[in-house]
Design a protein around this motif. Structure first.
Motif, mmCIF file in Angstrom:
data_model
loop_
_atom_site.group_PDB
_atom_site.id
_atom_site.type_symbol
_atom_site.label_atom_id
_atom_site.label_comp_id
_atom_site.label_asym_id
_atom_site.label_seq_id
_atom_site.Cartn_x
_atom_site.Cartn_y
_atom_site.Cartn_z
ATOM 1 N N ARG A 13 -5.971 1.097 0.458
ATOM 2 C CA ARG A 13 -6.472 0.393 -0.724
ATOM 3 C C ARG A 13 -5.303 -0.312 -1.405
ATOM 4 N N SER A 14 -5.540 -1.523 -1.878
ATOM 5 C CA SER A 14 -4.503 -2.239 -2.611
ATOM 6 C C SER A 14 -4.050 -1.412 -3.805
ATOM 7 N N ASP A 15 -2.788 -1.528 -4.142
ATOM 8 C CA ASP A 15 -2.237 -0.760 -5.261
ATOM 9 C C ASP A 15 -2.351 -1.568 -6.559
ATOM 10 N N ASP B 52 0.888 -1.173 0.000
ATOM 11 C CA ASP B 52 0.000 0.000 0.000
ATOM 12 C C ASP B 52 0.918 1.212 0.000
ATOM 13 N N ASP C 217 0.908 4.178 -1.158
ATOM 14 C CA ASP C 217 0.436 5.523 -0.808
ATOM 15 C C ASP C 217 -0.333 5.548 0.508
ATOM 16 N N ASN D 255 -3.187 4.542 1.599
ATOM 17 C CA ASN D 255 -4.591 4.966 1.635
ATOM 18 C C ASN D 255 -5.539 3.830 1.993
HETATM 19 CA CA LIG Z 1 -2.883 2.145 -1.887
#
Ligand SMILES: [Ca+2]
Ligand SMILES: [Ca+2]
Ligand SMILES: [Ca+2]
Length: 315
Positions: free
Chosen positions: A217-219, A211, A213, A215
Motif C-alpha cells: 500500500r502506498s505510504d 512502500d 513497510d 505492505n
Molecule cells: Ca506501505
C-alpha cells in the motif's frame, strides 16, 4: 497550477449528481490533477491519492470518495496507509497533527473550536485496542492548508506543511472555509453549486514510489481536512439531528479525524421515499451526516483496531 489555471481546467464542468463511490470521470479528478501538477512543479515527491467528501445527507447530497485515476489505471499500490517508522516522516511511531487558528466559523465561539478538533482526534486515540500516540504540535503557521493555498492562488492557507515542515506533521486541520472553495474542489466553476452538499473533506497525500513497510500500500505523507462554513455549525451536543438544519461540529470532526487515521467511508447509503437518504449500519464513518454521533460505533472500532494493532502501544 494556480487558481486561474485550475479554473481553466474546470471550465465546462457542470454540477454533478450524487454518487457514492470512486469514479474515473468524477469532476473532482480535475482537482487531483491540478494539485498533483503543482506538487510536481514544486519538486515535491508527493501526490494526492484521494479526496473523501462527506455529504450533508440533506436532499440527495451523498458523500463520495474520489481516487486518483492515474493511480487506478497504473500499476501502483491499490490503496494507501500510514507506514510505521516511515523514514520520510522522521521514523516516527506516533501521529502528529496541527490545527489552523484563523479559519474559524462564526457559528459558535472560536475558542471552543480547537478543542472540538482535539476531541475528534482523541476519541480515536482512546480506543484501547490500539493505543497509538496521537500528538498535537503547535501550528507552524496561523493559516494552515496546502489545498486552500492552491485553490486561493496563494492568498490563504500555507505551503509550510508540504515545505519546511514536510514529514514533521501528519494531519492538518485546515479550518472552516466558505464558497468558492467547495465548488472548486468538487469539480465545478465557482457558483455552480456542486460543492453545496459537502460538509467536510479530507485530502490524502502519499509519497511517490515508496512502500516503507512493504505492505503493498502506498505510504501516506499528509492528510488535510476542511469544514464547509456555508452550513450552520453547533457545539451543544443536542442540536444537529437530521432535519435541524444545523450540524454538530464534534460529529464531523470525529469523522474527518477518522479519515486522518485511515478510516474509509463505511456502510450503505439508500434512498427512502419518506426519510430521504439512509445509512446502514450506522457509523461515524458513514458517507453522509446522520445526526449527532460523538462516539465510535462498532464498525468504526473494528476497522480502527485491526488497522492499528500492529503499531506499538503508546499514550
Ligand atoms: Ca506501505
Ligand atoms: Ca486554513
Ligand atoms: Ca456557517
Amino acid at each position: 497550477m494556480k487558481l486561474k489555471h485550475l479554473l481553466a481546467a474546470l471550465a465546462g464542468a457542470c454540477a454533478m449528481g450524487a454518487i457514492a463511490t470512486a469514479s474515473d470521470d468524477d469532476p473532482a479528478q480535475a482537482t487531483i490533477d491540478a494539485l498533483n501538477a503543482e506538487l510536481a512543479s514544486m519538486g515535491l515527491n508527493l501526490e494526492v491519492d484521494k479526496i473523501e467528501l462527506l455529504g450533508s445527507g440533506e436532499g440527495l447530497n451523498m458523500g463520495r470518495t474520489v481516487i486518483n485515476a492515474a493511480r487506478d489505471k497504473g500499476n501502483k499500490q491499490l490503496s494507501s496507509d500510514w507506514a510505521i517508522n516511515d523514514q520520510f516522516r522522521g521514523n516516527r511511531t506516533n501521529i502528529t497533527y496541527m490545527i489552523d487558528s484563523v479559519d474559524t466559523t462564526a457559528d459558535f465561539p472560536a475558542g471552543e473550536q480547537p478543542d472540538v478538533v482535539r476531541f475528534g482526534m482523541e476519541t480515536w486515540d482512546e480506543e484501547t485496542c490500539s493505543n497509538i500516540g496521537i500528538d498535537e504540535l503547535p501550528a507552524a503557521a496561523p493559516d494552515l492548508g496546502f489545498v486552500q493555498w492552491q485553490v486561493t492562488g496563494g492568498a490563504q492557507g500555507s505551503t509550510v506543511t508540504v515545505g519546511p515542515r514536510l514529514g514533521q506533521v501528519d494531519v492538518v486541520h485546515g479550518g472552516f472555509l466558505p464558497q468558492p472553495f467547495w465548488d472548486i474542489i468538487a469539480g465545478c466553476a465557482p457558483g455552480a453549486g456542486c460543492g453545496n452538499g459537502i460538509l467536510g473533506v479530507n485530502f490524502t497525500f502519499t509519497w511517490i514510489g515508496t512502500d516503507w513497510d512493504g505492505n503493498g500500500r502506498s505510504d501516506v505523507a499528509i492528510k488535510e481536512s476542511y469544514y464547509n462554513d456555508e452550513f450552520t455549525w453547533v457545539n451543544d451536543g443536542v442540536l444537529g439531528e437530521r432535519g435541524d438544519g444545523v450540524f454538530d461540529f464534534a460529529t464531523v470532526a470525529l469523522h474527518e479525524s477518522g479519515h486522518a487515521l485511515s478510516r474509509a467511508h463505511f456502510g450503505d447509503v439508500a434512498i427512502h421515499h419518506k426519510k430521504g437518504l439512509t445509512t446502514s449500519p450506522a457509523a461515524v464513518m458513514n458517507a453522509i451526516y446522520g445526526g449527532v454521533k460523538r462516539g465510535l460505533r462498532g464498525p468504526d472500532k473494528g476497522g480502527h483496531c485491526s488497522d492499528w494493532s500492529a503499531w506499538p502501544t503508546q499514550n
